[in-house]
Design an enzyme around this catalytic site. Structure first.
Site, mmCIF file in Angstrom:
data_model
loop_
_atom_site.group_PDB
_atom_site.id
_atom_site.type_symbol
_atom_site.label_atom_id
_atom_site.label_comp_id
_atom_site.label_asym_id
_atom_site.label_seq_id
_atom_site.Cartn_x
_atom_site.Cartn_y
_atom_site.Cartn_z
ATOM 1 N N GLY A 1 0.771 -1.230 0.000
ATOM 2 C CA GLY A 1 0.000 0.000 0.000
ATOM 3 C C GLY A 1 0.805 1.284 0.000
ATOM 4 O O GLY A 1 0.225 2.373 0.046
ATOM 5 N N THR B 1 -4.327 -1.437 -2.945
ATOM 6 C CA THR B 1 -3.548 -2.538 -2.373
ATOM 7 C C THR B 1 -4.085 -3.011 -1.027
ATOM 8 O O THR B 1 -4.241 -4.220 -0.828
ATOM 9 C CB THR B 1 -2.065 -2.147 -2.263
ATOM 10 N N ASP C 1 3.749 -9.000 -7.816
ATOM 11 C CA ASP C 1 2.969 -8.676 -6.622
ATOM 12 C C ASP C 1 1.598 -9.345 -6.709
ATOM 13 O O ASP C 1 0.839 -9.077 -7.642
ATOM 14 C CB ASP C 1 2.798 -7.161 -6.527
ATOM 15 N N GLY D 1 2.660 2.315 -2.478
ATOM 16 C CA GLY D 1 2.705 2.885 -3.817
ATOM 17 C C GLY D 1 3.853 2.409 -4.683
ATOM 18 O O GLY D 1 4.214 3.069 -5.662
ATOM 19 N N LYS D 2 4.426 1.242 -4.356
ATOM 20 C CA LYS D 2 5.587 0.790 -5.139
ATOM 21 C C LYS D 2 5.205 0.448 -6.580
ATOM 22 O O LYS D 2 5.984 0.691 -7.505
ATOM 23 C CB LYS D 2 6.283 -0.385 -4.470
ATOM 24 N N THR D 3 3.990 -0.102 -6.785
ATOM 25 C CA THR D 3 3.556 -0.398 -8.152
ATOM 26 C C THR D 3 3.408 0.889 -8.955
ATOM 27 O O THR D 3 3.848 0.971 -10.106
ATOM 28 C CB THR D 3 2.227 -1.177 -8.146
ATOM 29 N N SER D 4 2.800 1.897 -8.355
ATOM 30 C CA SER D 4 2.619 3.180 -9.047
ATOM 31 C C SER D 4 3.951 3.803 -9.428
ATOM 32 O O SER D 4 4.135 4.281 -10.563
ATOM 33 C CB SER D 4 1.829 4.154 -8.164
#
Length: 592
Positions: free
Chosen positions: A24, A504, A51, A26-29
């Site tokens: 949550g 997330t 992920d 924000g690593k994907t963003s």
């Protein structure tokens, strides 16, 4: 604290970039924004996600696969979305399949549960992306290969242990959580060795630690940094996502958010301050669609402002307290991923039940003294503090003492590593909790940190296994055996699942709910914590964030069949007497 804004052209000095961080943050963003930025700069980029809670397909607006898809709006960018859960299932069957029909069903069941935890999922994910990490053709075709979600220090240590490749299979002989997950991968030893070496090569790989300007995620980033650094992965950089750069001094909610963030930033540990640190400003819009991904690193606009006036009908936390009180249930779990506020919700439920005249025991793993000082002053409330590290140490020593009687030193190293896994800590804490419940008479017992469905099934399969095969250690205690049936009785146990109105945290809570159902536990209530949509903020920026919460509140409403409560974001740290405000129906910010 002034921090320079994140610039991928400075960070991306290596071919491989690994993004890691607490769920949550924000690593994907940020991984997506980095990939798009580099591709727009003329680089050939491969973005790979491992992920399980990834919303990569939502970000780019198309179906993705594990082979790689070209993004037509971003020339030079290829995106692959690996499914570690499916990979884990395939791997699990490859290990267990040869034993079906040859070993008793109870043993097969035990092996299946041994290979159903998060450790196995991570090993399966590592198996998947190792192919991308060691593929010479991909290295030649792409300037940068970006991984969304890096392996933990636990997984990497496990891969480096010689006994992991010696054919050693425990089958639950010592009571730890996930032994045997490498037993079917001996043919990959050389691939893994090369992958681990690549990770540790600072000239090839940069590890990007992503966090938020909040205490819990910052401490998690420190832990990950220290663990990976101890393994020689020292080329690290820290990105703090979601910093509010300025604030409207006329809006109390936005001012409080700014001050809370600044306090957290001032407490960054010295070991992290030695790393390169950059930041990404807080964005009000969802990071979905190519344009929003592009804007994330450059455009600070808030998007469309507005308020959510048609929220699905939900409840307040006080309604959940009323239901628990009227039902007479005596065991209450608040569950959820780290940082969503489950300890706070547990303490508030304890206070609410106490005010109704219930005798309450709050069993918490939160070391904060305020629970003892404040909750303990309330009539009818007792606080039992479970020290996670102490309980883990006691359990580890118990298991190792028995294991030393039959195992070689080489295999003991494997056992020691397994005993560091998250699931083992769950087991240790659960044992302590079971003892508290066993000793508590005529009390409602509330726990803020509960075992996952996997851990509960593991305890049961270990119990079944021990009944049929001589076992030298890791026995399920009497207290645990007595508690396990109670947990599955919906007339005796209440599970309250806590999440946030974000992608997330929602997906992780959904997966946790499925995990509990697999173990036979019923989740009736969901709680959405810290919602901006329930505040009276006048800030255009925060009103835009509130509007973007709606889709996740709607999803919770659907999955819970309307059995959910929303707690507004509070302009203060929720502790001490402030806990009561989570139950206060007169709070203006809580009104719909």
């Amino acid at each position: 604290m002034k921090i320079e804004q994140y610039n991928p052209s400075k960070t991306a000095s290596t071919k491989y970039l690994f993004f890691t961080g607490k769920g949550g943050v924000g690593k994907t963003s940020i991984a997506c924004a980095t990939a798009v930025f580099l591709a727009d700069s003329g680089k050939k980029v491969l973005l790979v996600s491992t992920d399980p809670a990834s919303n990569l397909q939502d970000v780019f607006g198309l179906e993705l696969n594990n082979k790689g898809s070209e993004i037509k709006e971003v020339p030079g960018l290829v995106v692959a979305n690996l499914d570690p859960l499916a990979a884990a299932a395939e791997y699990r069957e490859s290990v267990i399949g040869p034993y079906r029909g040859k070993l008793p069903d109870s043993v097969i069941q035990s092996m299946e549960e041994q290979l159903s935890g998060s450790c196995t999922v991570e090993i399966a994910a590592f198996n998947e992306f190792s192919e991308f990490l060691t593929d010479d053709e991909k290295a030649e075709n792409f300037d940068h290969i970006i991984f969304d979600t890096a392996p933990t220090g636990h997984t990497l240590r496990m891969l480096q242990l010689p006994s992991a490749w010696s054919g050693f299979i425990s089958e639950s002989k010592h009571g730890a959580s996930c032994l045997g997950q490498l037993s079917g991968l001996d043919s990959k030893k050389s691939v893994y060795k090369k992958a681990v070496e690549t990770l540790a090569d600072g000239g090839l790989t940069t590890l990007v630690l992503v966090t938020r300007p909040e205490t819990a995620p910052i401490l998690e980033a420190q832990r990950a940094s220290d663990e990976l650094g101890a393994l020689g992965i020292n080329h690290q950089t820290l990105v703090i996502n979601g910093i509010l750069e300025s604030h409207d001094t006329n809006d109390k909610v936005e001012t409080a958010l700014f001050e809370k963030q600044q306090t957290a930033l001032k407490s960054i540990p010295d070991s992290l301050l030695k790393r390169s640190i950059t930041m990404v400003p807080l964005r009000a819009y969802n990071i979905t669609g190519i344009e929003n991904v592009r804007h994330m690193l450059s455009y600070s606009g808030s998007g469309a402002a507005g308020t959510v006036s048609n929220l699905p009908n939900g409840y307040q936390l006080s309604d959940i307290v009323d239901e628990i009180y009227e039902s007479g249930k005596k065991v209450v779990f608040t569950m959820g991923k780290g940082g969503v506020g489950k300890t706070t919700v547990a303490a508030a439920i304890a206070l609410g039940l106490s005010q109704k005249g219930e005798k309450v025991r709050l069993a918490t793993t939160d070391p904060a003294d305020h629970l003892n000082l404040v909750v303990g002053q309330e009539s009818g409330i007792s606080v039992s503090h479970i020290d996670e590290q102490d309980e883990l140490k006691k359990y580890q020593e118990e298991v190792l003492t028995k294991a030393r009687q039959t195992m070689s030193e080489e295999d003991l190293e494997y056992v020691k590593e397994d005993l560091r896994s998250p699931c083992t800590q769950e087991i240790a804490v659960f044992r302590a909790f079971a003892d508290i419940v066993a000793k508590s008479k005529d009390e409602t017992v509330i726990l803020d940190t509960a075992p996952t469905g996997h851990t509960i099934l593991l305890l049961e399969s270990t119990q079944s296994y021990n009944q049929q095969i001589e076992n030298s250690g890791g026995d399920v205690s009497t207290a645990e055996k007595e508690l396990l049936p109670r947990l599955k009785n919906p007339n005796d146990t209440e599970v309250v699942l806590v999440t946030l109105a974000e992608a997330t945290p929602f997906y992780e809570a959904q997966r946790l709910s499925d995990d509990l159902k697999r173990a036979g536990l019923t989740v009736k209530w969901w709680v959405i914590n810290a919602s901006y949509s329930m505040t009276d903020t006048k800030s255009e920026f925060l009103r835009a964030k509130a509007a973007n919460e709606f889709q996740w509140i709607q999803k919770v409403s659907e999955i819970s069949e309307g059995q959910y409560a929303v707690i507004p974001w509070k302009p203060f740290e929720v502790k001490d007497e402030k806990l009561l405000e989570l139950l206060c129906e007169e709070d203006e910010s809580s009104k719909k």
